[in-house]
Design a protein around this motif. Structure first.
Motif, short mmCIF file in Angstrom:
data_model
loop_
_atom_site.label_atom_id
_atom_site.label_comp_id
_atom_site.label_asym_id
_atom_site.label_seq_id
_atom_site.Cartn_x
_atom_site.Cartn_y
_atom_site.Cartn_z
N ALA A 69 -2.94 15.98 14.32
CA ALA A 69 -4.06 15.87 13.37
C ALA A 69 -3.71 15.51 12.05
CB ALA A 69 -5.02 17.06 13.50
N LEU A 70 -2.51 16.29 11.64
CA LEU A 70 -2.16 16.06 10.27
C LEU A 70 -1.55 14.97 9.90
CD1 LEU A 70 -1.12 17.16 7.60
CD2 LEU A 70 0.68 18.14 8.69
N LYS A 71 -0.49 14.20 10.73
CA LYS A 71 -0.14 12.90 10.86
C LYS A 71 -1.33 11.87 10.80
CE LYS A 71 2.99 13.26 14.21
NZ LYS A 71 3.99 13.18 15.26
N GLU A 72 -2.21 12.04 11.48
CA GLU A 72 -3.35 11.00 11.58
C GLU A 72 -4.16 11.04 10.32
OE1 GLU A 72 -5.92 12.37 14.93
OE2 GLU A 72 -4.85 11.01 16.33
N GLU A 73 -4.34 12.39 9.55
CA GLU A 73 -4.99 12.54 8.35
C GLU A 73 -4.10 11.97 7.16
OE1 GLU A 73 -6.37 15.97 5.16
OE2 GLU A 73 -5.62 16.76 7.20
N ILE A 74 -2.80 11.89 7.40
CA ILE A 74 -1.81 11.30 6.42
C ILE A 74 -1.98 9.85 6.35
CG2 ILE A 74 0.55 10.92 5.58
CD1 ILE A 74 1.03 13.89 6.12
N ILE A 75 -2.05 9.22 7.63
CA ILE A 75 -2.11 7.87 7.78
C ILE A 75 -3.42 7.30 7.26
CG2 ILE A 75 -2.41 5.91 9.50
CD1 ILE A 75 -0.36 7.39 11.09
N GLY A 76 -4.55 8.19 7.47
CA GLY A 76 -5.85 7.75 7.11
C GLY A 76 -5.93 7.73 5.66
N LYS A 77 -5.32 8.75 4.98
CA LYS A 77 -5.28 8.68 3.45
C LYS A 77 -4.51 7.44 2.87
CE LYS A 77 -7.45 12.50 2.48
NZ LYS A 77 -8.64 12.26 1.68
N ALA A 78 -3.49 6.99 3.70
CA ALA A 78 -2.85 5.97 3.21
C ALA A 78 -3.72 4.64 3.42
CB ALA A 78 -1.77 5.46 4.35
N GLU A 79 -4.40 4.63 4.16
CA GLU A 79 -5.48 3.43 4.43
C GLU A 79 -6.44 3.68 3.19
OE1 GLU A 79 -9.18 1.94 6.84
OE2 GLU A 79 -8.02 3.42 8.02
N GLU A 80 -6.85 4.76 3.00
CA GLU A 80 -7.93 5.05 1.97
C GLU A 80 -7.65 4.31 0.88
OE1 GLU A 80 -9.90 9.12 -0.01
OE2 GLU A 80 -9.48 8.99 2.05
N HIS A 81 -6.21 4.82 0.27
CA HIS A 81 -5.65 4.47 -0.95
C HIS A 81 -4.95 3.28 -0.95
CE1 HIS A 81 -7.02 8.23 -2.80
NE2 HIS A 81 -6.17 9.06 -1.72
N GLY A 82 -5.19 2.17 -0.30
CA GLY A 82 -4.74 0.79 -0.24
C GLY A 82 -3.29 0.41 0.06
N VAL A 83 -2.54 1.41 0.94
CA VAL A 83 -1.42 0.98 1.18
C VAL A 83 -1.15 0.05 2.03
CG1 VAL A 83 0.59 2.08 2.75
CG2 VAL A 83 -0.54 3.43 0.93
N ARG A 84 -0.29 -0.83 2.12
CA ARG A 84 0.06 -1.96 3.00
C ARG A 84 1.42 -1.83 3.82
NH1 ARG A 84 -4.51 -2.02 2.98
NH2 ARG A 84 -5.91 -3.38 2.26
N LEU A 85 1.49 -2.22 4.94
CA LEU A 85 2.76 -2.16 5.67
C LEU A 85 3.28 -3.43 5.93
CD1 LEU A 85 4.56 -0.53 7.79
CD2 LEU A 85 2.77 -0.73 9.35
N PHE A 86 4.41 -3.67 5.79
CA PHE A 86 5.35 -4.89 5.99
C PHE A 86 6.49 -4.33 7.00
CE2 PHE A 86 3.56 -4.72 1.74
CZ PHE A 86 2.91 -6.01 1.75
N ALA A 87 6.31 -5.04 8.10
CA ALA A 87 7.42 -4.75 9.18
C ALA A 87 8.32 -5.96 9.89
CB ALA A 87 6.70 -4.22 10.51
N TYR A 88 9.33 -5.71 10.17
CA TYR A 88 10.34 -6.78 10.95
C TYR A 88 10.74 -6.09 12.18
CZ TYR A 88 14.97 -8.55 11.14
OH TYR A 88 16.25 -9.30 11.65
N VAL A 89 10.79 -6.98 13.07
CA VAL A 89 11.51 -6.55 14.31
C VAL A 89 12.44 -7.68 14.81
CG1 VAL A 89 9.54 -5.03 14.98
CG2 VAL A 89 9.50 -7.54 15.68
N VAL A 90 13.51 -7.19 15.51
CA VAL A 90 14.35 -7.89 16.22
C VAL A 90 14.85 -7.21 17.45
CG1 VAL A 90 16.41 -7.17 14.92
CG2 VAL A 90 16.57 -9.34 15.88
N LEU A 91 14.95 -8.04 18.50
CA LEU A 91 15.49 -7.58 19.95
C LEU A 91 16.84 -7.21 19.69
CD1 LEU A 91 14.22 -7.26 22.52
CD2 LEU A 91 15.15 -9.37 23.16
#
Length: 277
Positions: A69-91
């Motif tokens: 629940a704490l981790k979900e709350e923190i991710i929710g706060k990130a969304e609320e405050h306009g955080v943006r995620l940039f990801a890169y993956v390679v096999l």
């Protein structure tokens, strides 16, 4: 001044797994409130001030459900405050020829370039904070200096490209900022979801889907003009390499792309065997 906090995961060279490098961008006008919200959540649950909050393990005083629940709350706060995620993956099966350290450097290059593009759209500048690590030959110090002083090298369309919107590239580590905890939780959540799919861990599929739906609003999508889309921009989620000739490997990328789309992360980048830039 935007902040970009970066982290990597899945560095172990395991066939079928994807190495993941990602950064979270924090807007200048909400950074203080986001930090304060995370601190308040910690205090409410009596998480010790010196506890290094990460995706795992959780604080010893919290139950498993309380920690989730704490981790979900923190991710929710990130969304609320306009955080943006940039990801890169390679096999890893593709990256293994040059090694995980080289793949991580490529991930840093990609995420920093995409952050610089994002800053162009915002007409602003940024500072980058890389999670501290050691690689073979300690090449990372020179690499970070290069990213600031020169930018990107050896591109197919240019010998050099200055990352002119990035005013500094520095190190950080867990415990030095609430944002270090945030990026670890976000990247750890994405890793859990991807691995659940790639390793066919059926007992984790429901959790993986829920995590992706929680993370989905953070991924960068184009917001203005002709490029505006509900799909996650290639800046937000980048599959590397851009062309995959091996049909078996390409199938793994296509499978991951489909899985992400099924849970609210529909990525714009095409999975192809054709060279394109």
């Amino acid at each position: 001044m935007y902040l970009l906090y970066c982290d990597e995961t899945n560095m172990e060279e395991r066939s079928g797994d994807f190495l993941l490098y990602a950064g979270i961008s924090i807007p200048p006008d909400t950074a203080q409130r986001l930090s304060e919200d995370i601190e308040r959540a910690r205090k409410r649950l009596k998480v010790a001030p010196d506890f290094h909050l990460k995706f795992n393990p959780g604080p010893p005083n919290l139950s498993h459900s309380e920690f989730i629940a704490l981790k979900e709350e923190i991710i929710g706060k990130a969304e609320e405050h306009g955080v943006r995620l940039f990801a890169y993956v390679v096999l890893h099966d593709i990256a293994k020829n040059k090694g995980a350290d080289e793949a991580r450097r490529n991930g840093i290059n990609t995420v920093l370039y995409h952050f610089d593009c994002y800053l162009n759209r915002k007409k602003n500048q940024g500072i980058v904070m890389l999670d501290r690590f050691n690689d073979k030959g300690n090449k990372i110090d020179g690499h970070t200096r290069e990213k600031f002083s020169i930018g990107l090298l050896g591109l197919p369309y240019s010998k050099e490209k200055r990352l002119g919107n990035i005013l500094g590239v520095h190190y950080s580590t867990i415990g030095q900022s609430q944002f270090c905890s945030l990026v670890d939780i976000v990247v750890g959540s994405l890793r859990f979801a991807i691995n659940a799919h790639c390793r066919n861990q059926a007992d984790h599929h429901a959790t993986a889907g829920a995590l992706l739906e929680l993370l989905s609003p953070l991924f960068f999508r184009e917001e203005q003009g002709w490029a505006a889309s509900d799909k996650v921009s290639e800046l937000g989620f980048s599959f590397s390499p851009k062309s995959i000739r091996n049909a078996s490997y390409r199938g793994r990328y296509e499978s991951l792309k489909t899985f992400l789309a099924q849970h609210g992360v529909e990525t714009m980048q095409e999975i192809t065997d054709r060279a394109h830039y």
